[in-house]
Design an enzyme around this catalytic site. Structure first.
Site, PDB file in Angstrom:
ATOM      1  N   LYS A 264       1.181  -1.374   0.134  1.00 37.20           N
ATOM      2  CA  LYS A 264       0.066   0.129  -0.155  1.00 37.20           C
ATOM      3  C   LYS A 264       1.269   1.466   0.111  1.00 37.20           C
ATOM      4  O   LYS A 264       1.916   0.827  -0.011  1.00 37.20           O
ATOM      5  CB  LYS A 264      -0.972   0.298   1.310  1.00 37.20           C
ATOM      6  CG  LYS A 264      -0.284  -0.464   2.400  1.00 37.20           C
ATOM      7  CD  LYS A 264      -1.217  -0.062   4.079  1.00 37.20           C
ATOM      8  CE  LYS A 264      -0.908  -0.423   5.170  1.00 37.20           C
ATOM      9  NZ  LYS A 264      -1.777   0.509   6.105  1.00 37.20           N
TER      10      LYS A 264
ATOM     11  N   ARG B  73     -10.294  -0.064  14.811  1.00 36.97           N
ATOM     12  CA  ARG B  73     -10.049   0.421  13.344  1.00 36.97           C
ATOM     13  C   ARG B  73     -11.346   0.719  12.807  1.00 36.97           C
ATOM     14  O   ARG B  73     -12.185   1.197  12.842  1.00 36.97           O
ATOM     15  CB  ARG B  73      -8.883   0.744  12.960  1.00 36.97           C
ATOM     16  CG  ARG B  73      -8.170   1.515  11.749  1.00 36.97           C
ATOM     17  CD  ARG B  73      -6.794   1.654  11.732  1.00 36.97           C
ATOM     18  NE  ARG B  73      -6.459   0.485  10.769  1.00 36.97           N
ATOM     19  CZ  ARG B  73      -4.511  -0.061  10.440  1.00 36.97           C
ATOM     20  NH1 ARG B  73      -4.013   1.402  10.427  1.00 36.97           N
ATOM     21  NH2 ARG B  73      -5.136  -1.391   9.896  1.00 36.97           N
TER      22      ARG B  73
ATOM     23  N   HIS C 168      -5.605  -7.595  12.868  1.00 37.24           N
ATOM     24  CA  HIS C 168      -4.550  -6.082  13.024  1.00 37.24           C
ATOM     25  C   HIS C 168      -3.971  -5.875  14.292  1.00 37.24           C
ATOM     26  O   HIS C 168      -4.720  -5.655  15.378  1.00 37.24           O
ATOM     27  CB  HIS C 168      -4.511  -5.157  12.420  1.00 37.24           C
ATOM     28  CG  HIS C 168      -2.837  -4.654  12.444  1.00 37.24           C
ATOM     29  ND1 HIS C 168      -1.932  -5.038  11.467  1.00 37.24           N
ATOM     30  CD2 HIS C 168      -2.860  -3.324  12.385  1.00 37.24           C
ATOM     31  CE1 HIS C 168      -1.162  -3.839  11.251  1.00 37.24           C
ATOM     32  NE2 HIS C 168      -2.263  -3.375  11.640  1.00 37.24           N
TER      33      HIS C 168
ATOM     34  N   ARG D 178       1.515 -11.155   7.336  1.00 34.01           N
ATOM     35  CA  ARG D 178       1.125  -9.882   5.578  1.00 34.01           C
ATOM     36  C   ARG D 178       2.772  -9.025   6.286  1.00 34.01           C
ATOM     37  O   ARG D 178       2.768  -8.700   7.500  1.00 34.01           O
ATOM     38  CB  ARG D 178      -0.180  -8.835   6.043  1.00 34.01           C
ATOM     39  CG  ARG D 178      -1.368  -9.991   6.180  1.00 34.01           C
ATOM     40  CD  ARG D 178      -2.260  -8.410   6.216  1.00 34.01           C
ATOM     41  NE  ARG D 178      -2.376  -7.384   7.246  1.00 34.01           N
ATOM     42  CZ  ARG D 178      -3.369  -8.532   8.447  1.00 34.01           C
ATOM     43  NH1 ARG D 178      -3.853  -9.306   8.476  1.00 34.01           N
ATOM     44  NH2 ARG D 178      -3.642  -7.704   9.951  1.00 34.01           N
TER      45      ARG D 178
ATOM     46  N   TYR E 179      16.168  32.014   4.585  1.00 30.45           N
ATOM     47  CA  TYR E 179      15.348  32.851   4.368  1.00 30.45           C
ATOM     48  C   TYR E 179      15.400  33.030   5.917  1.00 30.45           C
ATOM     49  O   TYR E 179      15.346  31.672   7.057  1.00 30.45           O
ATOM     50  CB  TYR E 179      13.841  31.441   5.080  1.00 30.45           C
ATOM     51  CG  TYR E 179      13.018  31.566   2.422  1.00 30.45           C
ATOM     52  CD1 TYR E 179      12.893  32.960   2.818  1.00 30.45           C
ATOM     53  CD2 TYR E 179      13.490  30.470   2.513  1.00 30.45           C
ATOM     54  CE1 TYR E 179      12.250  32.898   1.520  1.00 30.45           C
ATOM     55  CE2 TYR E 179      12.427  30.534   1.237  1.00 30.45           C
ATOM     56  CZ  TYR E 179      12.872  31.705   0.280  1.00 30.45           C
ATOM     57  OH  TYR E 179      12.136  32.168  -0.822  1.00 30.45           O
TER      58      TYR E 179
ATOM     59  N   CYS F 190      14.949  25.795   2.455  1.00 26.79           N
ATOM     60  CA  CYS F 190      13.489  25.994   1.028  1.00 26.79           C
ATOM     61  C   CYS F 190      12.385  24.861   0.688  1.00 26.79           C
ATOM     62  O   CYS F 190      12.667  24.418   0.848  1.00 26.79           O
ATOM     63  CB  CYS F 190      14.463  27.248   0.368  1.00 26.79           C
ATOM     64  SG  CYS F 190      15.495  27.793   0.782  1.00 26.79           S
ATOM     65  N   MET F 191      11.243  25.643   0.049  1.00 24.03           N
ATOM     66  CA  MET F 191      10.675  24.294  -1.139  1.00 24.03           C
ATOM     67  C   MET F 191      11.446  23.604  -1.748  1.00 24.03           C
ATOM     68  O   MET F 191      11.336  22.194  -1.925  1.00 24.03           O
ATOM     69  CB  MET F 191       9.848  25.224  -1.451  1.00 24.03           C
ATOM     70  CG  MET F 191       8.778  24.567  -2.451  1.00 24.03           C
ATOM     71  SD  MET F 191       7.622  25.712  -3.390  1.00 24.03           S
ATOM     72  CE  MET F 191       6.729  26.750  -2.342  1.00 24.03           C
ATOM     73  N   ASP F 192      12.824  23.971  -2.400  1.00 23.38           N
ATOM     74  CA  ASP F 192      12.954  23.723  -3.707  1.00 23.38           C
ATOM     75  C   ASP F 192      14.068  22.788  -3.168  1.00 23.38           C
ATOM     76  O   ASP F 192      15.932  22.443  -4.598  1.00 23.38           O
ATOM     77  CB  ASP F 192      13.074  24.407  -4.470  1.00 23.38           C
ATOM     78  CG  ASP F 192      11.725  24.648  -5.276  1.00 23.38           C
ATOM     79  OD1 ASP F 192      10.189  23.569  -5.104  1.00 23.38           O
ATOM     80  OD2 ASP F 192      11.661  25.898  -5.265  1.00 23.38           O
TER      81      ASP F 192
END
Ligand code: PMH
Length: 387
Positions: A42, A139, A169, A222, A268, A314-316
């Site tokens: 998953k 759950r 589970h 699993r 920043y 930073c973002m990138d």
């Protein structure tokens, strides 16, 4: 064709499929012959890549696959996976026909769900179901034997439905104190004893229980986190009687290198100030890649040495303080090994005050995944160019 196999920013996650194979082989080899192994793929195989991991796991001895949502199962079918796939989470009753047509097994967790789902199945459909028992995870799942009996009867009386499995589970299989685990196991066994007929697959164990508790095998396990080479919890680290191999590493390259003078600032907020002459390198990875701002101060590896991230991420992009001058293009490892040094997924998880499961999952799809087998690149997935 070549263009599909590439990316243009020097930041990538490397997925070592040999590690996946070794981990699956090790676990499968310890299970009794008649115990099946489900590879849990998953969430894009915990961020590693669904189809590549699925294939490696199946080749190494996994019997079938499990995902969280129907969409994930359909994605695998679209990529040519034909083995049984179990959807562990809740699906919409309206979507049962789609599941049946694609031979995707669904989880039933409430009798009301089944009552509704029956309205959406054509007469000639065949839908495989695993019943989820809530033995204490709280759950989804059936919580008492009366409801289980009703569900068993409803499935039995409907020629379109196949009662193929039952599962539960564990909430604490990775903890040293086994009291709650034992309580859940006893409840599940009690629920099983009320069935008039046992289905083909009975399963309860996640990685932790698969490694620790033979009594919880029934006939299927699993396997998730251990397949990726990660320990289910720090407490369990010393309890694993065989080596696990981490499959996920994260790499980038220096794109800019400069010498700062005393008092020069970085990023920043201008929060980082150079104490003297310092070599600062810029890395093309940032919080939009899942390399989040809380990782400021975390070390990375350059030429086998540790170097800290300085200033705000930073973002990138983010900046590191280099131990010496290194040229643009030098490979930098954020997660993984360089010579004698290793930055584990666990180290990043600790820095972020979270669990290792989260780390590969939060590295976003902007970061291409490069698949390696026998030390060679065998596939590249760049979602940006080829979603
Ligand atoms: N089975 C179910 C129903 C699961 O939810 C999970 C993992 C597994 C098996 C595999 O567990 P493992 O990775 O510990 O081996 N589920 C989750 C979850 O919901 N949050 O973290 C892990």
């Amino acid at each position: 064709m070549e263009a599909q196999k590439t990316f243009y920013r020097d930041t990538w996650a490397e997925i070592d499929l040999d590690s996946i194979s070794k981990n699956v082989t090790a676990v499968k080899g310890r299970l009794p012959q008649d115990v099946n192994l489900i590879a849990v793929v998953k969430a894009n195989a915990y961020g590693h890549g669904d189809v590549q991991v699925a294939k490696a796991a199946l080749e190494a001895g996994a019997d079938f696959l499990a995902v969280a949502f129907l969409d994930e199962a359909i994605a695998l079918r679209n990529k040519g996976i034909t083995v049984p796939i179990l959807v562990l989470g809740a699906s919409r009753p309206e979507d049962v026909q789609t599941a049946a047509e694609l031979n995707i097994t669904l989880t039933i967790f409430q009798k009301e769900w089944l009552e509704r789902a029956k309205n959406y199945l054509p007469d000639d459909a065949k839908l495989k179901l695993h019943v989820k028992v809530d033995s204490g995870m709280g759950r989804i799942g059936v919580r008492n034997s009366e409801e289980l009996t009703i569900i068993e009867k409803m499935i039995e009386e409907d020629h379109r439905l196949i009662f193929e499995g039952i599962f539960t589970h564990f909430a604490t299989a990775d903890e040293l104190d086994t009291t709650y685990f034992q309580k859940q196991l006893a409840f599940f066994k009690e629920m099983l004893s009320t069935l008039s007929k046992k289905p083909k697959y009975i399963h309860s164990s996640n990685s932790a229980a698969t490694i620790r508790f033979k009594e919880a095998y029934f006939n299927t396990c699993r396997l998730g986190i251990a397949m990726y080479g990660l320990t289910p919890s720090p407490e369990m680290e010393r309890e694993i009687p065989f080596p696990l191999f981490e499959a996920f590493s994260l790499k980038t390259r220096l794109v800019n290198v400069k010498k700062l003078h005393k008092g020069d600032k970085v990023s920043y907020g201008a929060t980082y100030e150079s104490e003297g002459e310092e070599w600062i390198g810029t890395l093309p990875i940032g919080y939009a890649d899942g390399w989040i701002r809380k990782l400021s101060g975390q070390e990375v590896l350059v030429n086998g040495e540790r170097a800290p991230i300085v200033g705000r991420i930073c973002m990138d992009q983010c900046m590191i303080k280099l131990p010496a001058f290194y040229p643009v293009g030098t490979e930098v490892t954020l997660i993984g090994r360089q010579n004698e040094q290793f930055i584990s997924v666990n180290e990043i998880a600790k820095k972020l005050e979270t669990i290792n499961y989260e780390i590969p999952c939060i590295i976003t799809s902007r970061v291409p995944r490069v698949y390696k087998k026998d030390e060679k690149i065998m596939d590249i997935k760049n979602d940006l160019l080829h979603p």
